[in-house]
Design an enzyme around this catalytic site. Structure first.
Site, PDB file in Angstrom:
ATOM      1  N   LYS A  44      -9.967  -5.673  -2.581  1.00  0.00           N
ATOM      2  CA  LYS A  44      -9.250  -4.320  -3.673  1.00  0.00           C
ATOM      3  C   LYS A  44      -9.648  -2.510  -3.115  1.00  0.00           C
ATOM      4  CE  LYS A  44     -10.149  -3.365  -7.781  1.00  0.00           C
ATOM      5  NZ  LYS A  44      -9.590  -1.571  -7.337  1.00  0.00           N
ATOM      6  N   LYS A  49     -15.732  -2.273   0.527  1.00  0.00           N
ATOM      7  CA  LYS A  49     -15.643  -2.445   2.325  1.00  0.00           C
ATOM      8  C   LYS A  49     -16.251  -1.712   3.467  1.00  0.00           C
ATOM      9  CE  LYS A  49     -11.579  -2.547   1.916  1.00  0.00           C
ATOM     10  NZ  LYS A  49     -10.435  -2.048   0.449  1.00  0.00           N
ATOM     11  N   LYS A  75      -7.087   6.587   7.010  1.00  0.00           N
ATOM     12  CA  LYS A  75      -7.589   7.687   6.513  1.00  0.00           C
ATOM     13  C   LYS A  75      -9.535   6.993   7.444  1.00  0.00           C
ATOM     14  CE  LYS A  75     -10.686   5.312   2.388  1.00  0.00           C
ATOM     15  NZ  LYS A  75      -9.302   4.167   3.012  1.00  0.00           N
ATOM     16  N   ASP A 162      -4.766  -3.606   1.473  1.00  0.00           N
ATOM     17  CA  ASP A 162      -3.381  -4.008   1.053  1.00  0.00           C
ATOM     18  C   ASP A 162      -2.894  -5.265   2.646  1.00  0.00           C
ATOM     19  OD1 ASP A 162      -0.931  -5.014   0.833  1.00  0.00           O
ATOM     20  OD2 ASP A 162       0.316  -2.819   1.054  1.00  0.00           O
TER      21      ASP A 162
END
Length: 302
Positions: A44, A49, A75, A162
């Site tokens: 998520k 991560k 990003k 995602d």
């Protein structure tokens, strides 16, 4: 079967070979990573991560492996604790030479980070304008052209959260193991269930298999344990919510560069143990994702 191509990406609608999604993304089958062990890290958004990937990269380097970390997020902040700066993305540098990759030098898109970890930021398309799978494909192609994968032992893809998007699931087509980062809470476990389904779908046609879950930013693991028991997933490591981890991001440093303390040394050793276990080979997991309602009923306190 209707096939749509976008440079090296084919979207196949009719056969739906990897699952039930309406659009599947395939990379050029001729562009492969090679002999390196490849791990794709998912979870998520905001679950840690990049922190996990960067410290795991350093842990691999500490046990003598040559490591390449590839950030797959627009990003482009996957590797900044390794390099101490935000690197330009592969797509940025390709655009600067009008996508003539032969004009690029290695130092234009690959940077050496802490303890020799090599760092690449694939980036991603501008919001609403392109496919993450194309970005991943172009990055691997560029690395192959410059022979940067020939002497690499470990590749870590740090992937945007995602996984509903087939493009951002495309690193699974290169990976040996899909690894999930999750906290001991409902939202990240709900996302983890979707990731389990994505990896299982890709495993039908590619070598990737589920490796397990890294429990992050959590004092306990009871809710993850419930999910694991219900699905067949296993926990690879557990990292608590320590302030030193938050401070390491603010200092733009990995945990292996922070001021020593007993709690930090334990976390460092846990990362070393995790890297060693992944290098030696983890059991491929066959898991059964749950229905959304089943997760809702499973988790929580009595």
């Amino acid at each position: 079967m209707n096939v749509y191509t976008n440079p090296s990406v084919a979207r196949i609608r009719a056969s739906r070979p990897d699952g039930d999604g309406s659009v599947q993304v395939k990379l050029d089958p001729g562009v492969t990573i090679g002999k390196a062990k490849v791990f794709s890290v998912y979870g998520k958004g905001g679950i840690g991560k990049s922190t996990t990937s960067s410290n795991l990269s350093v842990a691999f380097s500490k046990i003598g492996k040559r490591v390449l970390q590839i950030g797959c997020d627009p990003k482009h902040d996957s590797t900044f604790t390794l390099t101490k700066k935000l690197m330009p993305t592969v797509i940025d540098v390709l655009e600067s030479v009008d996508f003539h990759s032969e004009e690029l030098r290695v130092e234009d898109f690959v940077y050496e980070g802490y303890n020799g970890v090599m760092c690449v930021e694939a980036g991603g398309p501008p919001a609403g304008t392109g496919c993450g799978g194309y970005v991943v494909g172009q990055t691997v192609k560029l690395l192959k052209e410059h022979r940067l994968l020939d002497d690499t032992d470990v590749v870590i893809f740090d992937v945007l959260g995602d996984v509903v998007c087939g493009g951002f699931a495309s690193p699974l087509q290169h990976a040996d193991r899909g690894i999930i980062v999750a906290a001991n809470d409902f939202d990240s476990i709900f996302a983890m269930n979707r990731i389990v389904a994505a990896i299982q779908a890709k495993a039908k046609n590619y070598a990737v298999r589920l490796g397990g879950v890294i429990v992050n930013r959590s004092a306990g693991t009871d809710q993850v344990d419930k999910f694991n028991a219900a699905t067949g997933l296993k926990t690879l490591a557990h990292f608590p919510d320590l302030d030193v981890i938050r401070r390491s991001r603010l200092k733009k440093a990995t945990l292996f560069e922070m001021e020593p303390s007993p709690e930090l040394e334990k976390v460092q050793q846990d990362y070393i143990r995790l890297a060693t276990a992944l290098w030696e080979g983890t059991e491929p997991l066959q898991c059964t994702p749950l229905k959304d309602r089943d997760i809702f009923d499973l988790l929580g306190f009595d």
